[in-house]
Design an enzyme around this catalytic site. Structure first.
Site, PDB file in Angstrom:
ATOM      1  N   HIS A 197      -2.523 -10.006  -4.561  1.00 22.57           N
ATOM      2  CA  HIS A 197      -1.448  -9.140  -3.303  1.00 22.57           C
ATOM      3  C   HIS A 197      -0.699  -8.504  -5.285  1.00 22.57           C
ATOM      4  O   HIS A 197       0.419  -9.739  -5.847  1.00 22.57           O
ATOM      5  CB  HIS A 197      -0.385  -9.568  -2.801  1.00 22.57           C
ATOM      6  N   GLU A 216      -4.363  -1.373  -2.592  1.00 26.18           N
ATOM      7  CA  GLU A 216      -3.193  -1.013  -2.505  1.00 26.18           C
ATOM      8  C   GLU A 216      -1.898  -0.406  -3.766  1.00 26.18           C
ATOM      9  O   GLU A 216      -1.500  -0.791  -4.762  1.00 26.18           O
ATOM     10  CB  GLU A 216      -2.230  -2.326  -2.313  1.00 26.18           C
TER      11      GLU A 216
HETATM   12  P1  PGA Z   1       3.258  -2.083   3.711  1.00 26.80           P
HETATM   13  O1  PGA Z   1       3.163  -3.192   2.840  1.00 26.80           O
HETATM   14  O2  PGA Z   1       2.685  -1.524   4.809  1.00 26.80           O
HETATM   15  O3  PGA Z   1       5.086  -2.432   3.450  1.00 26.80           O
HETATM   16  O4  PGA Z   1       3.157  -0.397   2.906  1.00 26.80           O
HETATM   17  C1  PGA Z   1       1.247  -3.488   2.542  1.00 26.80           C
HETATM   18  C2  PGA Z   1       1.003  -4.365   1.948  1.00 26.80           C
HETATM   19  O5  PGA Z   1       2.377  -4.893   0.630  1.00 26.80           O
HETATM   20  O6  PGA Z   1       0.390  -5.428   2.158  1.00 26.80           O
END
Ligand code: PGA
Length: 233
Positions: A101, A158
């Protein structure tokens, strides 16, 4: 979109007390049934809360809700103080592990190689890694992975600038990146994460196989609203 079913992962990050987890589960139990058809859901609490969620999954009729971890040790069981290994998780029925992540990369300085070692650990015991990538290092991350394990991964795209701030990237912006991820990783499930919410998930449905949801998963009602939006096209 590929022919995989939609996977929606609740990433609670370092939030919630046990009492808050229990009240989320209670609230969820009251609303869930109509939301689950055609979706696979995974909940990723912190380590100390895994057993609570695991127990709840046992007693409720929640076959398509799975348990996930937010991270995993790159090492096997042994003298690695503070690390949680796949061996420690045995018996909890963990289906998915988030790895790499952006918050792990940023605050804990994780490298592509460490992430690759985590992927190896997970696949050895049948846990599916959800490899998180941003556009600029998706290719480098894939290159660090063994070719045989690539196809066993789920990939979460992401974009850093969209995380946690209600500024999701548009479907037009993510489409070429998701296409590129599929070229690099092959026929894997690709999720979108970055302020995914009930108000926006519909626009991505033809592009991705699901969502990694942070802040909108923290309250049972906003998560339920997101699932409803994802189900009703
Ligand atoms: P968010 O986070 O939905 O708060 O943007 C997503 C993540 O970091 O997995």
């Amino acid at each position: 979109m590929s022919d995989h079913s939609q996977l929606i992962v609740a990433n609670w990050k370092s939030n919630k007390t046990i009492a808050e987890v229990e009240s989320w589960l209670k609230e969820w139990s009251a609303t869930k049934t109509a939301l689950l058809s055609g979706l696979e859901i995974a909940i990723a609490p912190t380590y100390p809360h895994l057993a609570v969620v695991h127990q709840w999954l046992q007693k409720d009729d929640l076959a398509n809700v799975k348990l996930a971890v937010q991270d995993i040790s790159p090492f096997p069981a042994g003298s690695y103080t503070g690390a949680v290994t796949v061996a420690n998780l045995e018996g909890l029925n963990i289906k998915y592990a988030l790895v790499g992540h952006s918050e792990r990369r940023r605050y804990f300085h994780e490298t592509h190689t460490e992430v690759a070692n985590k992927v190896e650990q997970a696949v050895q015991v049948g846990i599916t890694p959800i490899v998180c990538v941003d556009a600029e290092y998706a290719e480098l991350q894939a290159a660090a992975l063994d070719r045989d394990v690539l196809k066993k991964c789920v990939v979460a795209y992401e974009p850093l600038e969209a995380i946690g701030n209600d500024h999701n990237q548009s479907a037009t912006e993510i489409e070429p990146v998701v296409r590129r991820i599929r070229e690099i990783f092959g026929s894997v499930r690709v999720l979108y994460g970055g302020s995914a919410a009930a108000e926006n998930v519909r626009e991505y449905r033809s592009i991705v196989d699901g969502f990694l949801v942070g802040h909108k998963s923290l309250q049972a009602d906003s998560f339920a609203a997101l699932l409803t939006a994802a189900t009703h096209q």
